[in-house]
Design a protein around this motif. Structure first.
Motif, PDB file in Angstrom:
ATOM      1  N   HIS A 281       0.807  -1.224   0.000  1.00  0.00           N
ATOM      2  CA  HIS A 281       0.000   0.000   0.000  1.00  0.00           C
ATOM      3  C   HIS A 281       0.839   1.273   0.000  1.00  0.00           C
ATOM      4  O   HIS A 281       0.298   2.363   0.120  1.00  0.00           O
TER       5      HIS A 281
ATOM      6  N   ARG B 271      -9.991   2.681   5.800  1.00  0.00           N
ATOM      7  CA  ARG B 271      -8.563   2.321   5.803  1.00  0.00           C
ATOM      8  C   ARG B 271      -8.325   0.967   6.452  1.00  0.00           C
ATOM      9  O   ARG B 271      -7.446   0.208   6.043  1.00  0.00           O
TER      10      ARG B 271
ATOM     11  N   ALA C  53      -8.360  -1.962   4.019  1.00  0.00           N
ATOM     12  CA  ALA C  53      -7.435  -1.983   2.882  1.00  0.00           C
ATOM     13  C   ALA C  53      -6.647  -3.280   2.827  1.00  0.00           C
ATOM     14  O   ALA C  53      -6.309  -3.771   1.747  1.00  0.00           O
TER      15      ALA C  53
ATOM     16  N   PRO D 188      -3.954  -3.113  -2.709  1.00  0.00           N
ATOM     17  CA  PRO D 188      -3.817  -1.672  -2.984  1.00  0.00           C
ATOM     18  C   PRO D 188      -4.612  -1.193  -4.178  1.00  0.00           C
ATOM     19  O   PRO D 188      -5.276  -0.162  -4.113  1.00  0.00           O
TER      20      PRO D 188
ATOM     21  N   HIS E 165      -8.400  -1.240  -3.512  1.00  0.00           N
ATOM     22  CA  HIS E 165      -8.753  -0.234  -2.510  1.00  0.00           C
ATOM     23  C   HIS E 165      -8.735   1.167  -3.116  1.00  0.00           C
ATOM     24  O   HIS E 165      -9.638   1.982  -2.860  1.00  0.00           O
ATOM     25  N   ASP E 166      -7.725   1.461  -3.940  1.00  0.00           N
ATOM     26  CA  ASP E 166      -7.658   2.777  -4.581  1.00  0.00           C
ATOM     27  C   ASP E 166      -8.818   2.974  -5.555  1.00  0.00           C
ATOM     28  O   ASP E 166      -9.368   4.075  -5.661  1.00  0.00           O
TER      29      ASP E 166
END
Length: 400
Positions: free
Chosen positions: A195, A222, A225, A230, A233-234
């Motif tokens: 991350h 958060r 995550a 990563p 999540h983004d």
């Protein structure tokens, strides 16, 4: 003694009921004393007092259920899992083999945080090094590990031939526990690396790019995550940012429609006229207040006196110089440095730390700019400038 626990996996992945061999559905019972394999019973067998081998009906038990809220008070964990399973089975895999030319609307994830394959390499014991929790890029490791003293439990263990079976089993159990602690350590490292959390400042700068409402969602999500990775999540956060922008645009268009505006050209004129109207309203209000006092000579004089007194009312008194008597590190300062600390009101220990950080950065780069000094020293910018100018004047550092 009973208590409620959570268990939200697929019932077909769990062992069947020990009493009737049926598939378990929530809520069901787990014996808290039988083990190591779980001893599970359905509610019907539990109410009948089913006993099997070492399991007795008076054993302590746990009620396994997912009937509790996770994110929203009105939604249980079981309903959240059902929703996720429905989405997984019904919706196609997003963004797979998809190109911008294949569709008209495509969200570009500009805030994706890449994995930290090449993190910054700060000077040891610098401000940035402390922000990175002592991470050493050359070794891809930390100076202090998570659960840093896990190895202490193994340092005195020695397997010998004359160990009893119980002692041998205990030693193996300690080794297994140590392996589980190592796995947790590696898991945390992987989350930090995947991350991009090593470069904390870059991560915080990307986070500030979102509106306040999206930042609040970012903070709330958060903790999840680590579950999705990563990229996913983004994408999730970025899609909510786009949703926020769309909702705000929809509200703006709805306001135009309420005002009778039906074209974007008219909307531009409406916005411009609205700003002019607001400016005129503020000016007219101030003028009316002044005219009201001018009509009464005594009131006008009082109003002028109050306006003249405003600067003195809001003038800040300068703080007295800092008394350095007895403060640690004072004996390491020369007279000019003591005077600086007194005027800037900075304790000697902090000044010496900031001075050393600026000196190290200046040696590394062959010079130092004020902007770089402010990035290293997270204090009031005016104090940073005074320290920077002082070190330049005294010849400790040079400008880049």
């Amino acid at each position: 003694m009973d208590r409620i626990a959570s268990f939200s996996d697929d019932p077909f992945d769990k062992p069947p009921c020990r009493g009737c061999s049926s598939h378990l559905t929530e809520p069901y019972i787990k014996c808290a004393e039988c083990g190591p394999s779980p001893f599970l019973l359905c509610l019907q067998c539990f109410t009948r007092g089913f006993e099997y081998k070492k399991h007795q009906s008076d054993h302590r038990y746990e009620i396994m259920t997912s009937d509790f809220p996770v994110l929203e008070p009105g939604w249980t964990a079981q309903e959240e899992m059902a929703l996720l399973e429905a989405v997984e089975h019904i919706l196609p895999v997003p963004f797979k083999n998809l190109h911008i030319s294949d569709c008209e609307i495509f969200i570009v994830f500009v805030h994706h945080t890449p994995a930290c394959d090449d993190p910054p390499r700060p000077i040891f014991d610098s401000v940035l090094s402390r922000d990175m929790a002592g991470y050493m890029p050359a070794r891809a490791d930390f100076m202090e590990e998570f659960d840093n003293y896990a190895e202490w439990d193994l340092k005195d263990i020695d397997f010998v031939d004359d160990d009893s079976d119980i002692l041998h089993a205990l030693k193996l159990a300690v080794v297994d526990i140590y392996h589980s602690r190592l796995k947790e350590r590696q898991r945390r490292k992987k989350i930090i690396r995947d991350h991009g959390l090593i470069n904390l400042r870059k991560f915080q700068m990307l986070e500030r790019c979102y509106p306040k409402e999206v930042q609040e969602l970012y903070d709330a999500m958060r903790r999840f995550a680590r579950v999705v990775g990563p990229t996913e999540h983004d994408k999730f956060i970025e899609s909510h940012a786009v949703e926020f922008e769309l909702r705000r645009e929809i509200r703006r268009l709805q306001d135009y429609r309420k005002a009778g505006i039906k074209s974007f050209c008219s909307a531009k004129v409406y916005e411009r006229v609205g700003r002019l109207r607001e400016e005129e309203r503020k000016k007219r209000t101030m003028l009316n207040d002044v005219l009201q006092y001018i009509q009464d000579g005594k009131a006008c004089q009082q109003w002028l006196s109050k306006q003249a007194a405003i600067p003195t009312l809001f003038c800040r008194r300068s703080a007295p110089p800092l008394n350095l008597t007895g403060l640690p590190g004072t004996e390491k300062l020369n007279e000019r440095e003591k005077e600086l600390c007194q005027v800037v009101r900075l304790v000697p220990g902090a000044y010496l730390e900031y001075k050393q950080a600026l000196l190290n950065e200046c040696r590394r780069q062959g010079g130092l700019r004020l902007a770089q000094a402010r990035a290293l020293i997270k204090i009031d910018v005016n104090k940073t400038r005074k320290i920077y100018d002082f070190l330049i004047k005294e010849g400790y550092i040079t400008k880049a």
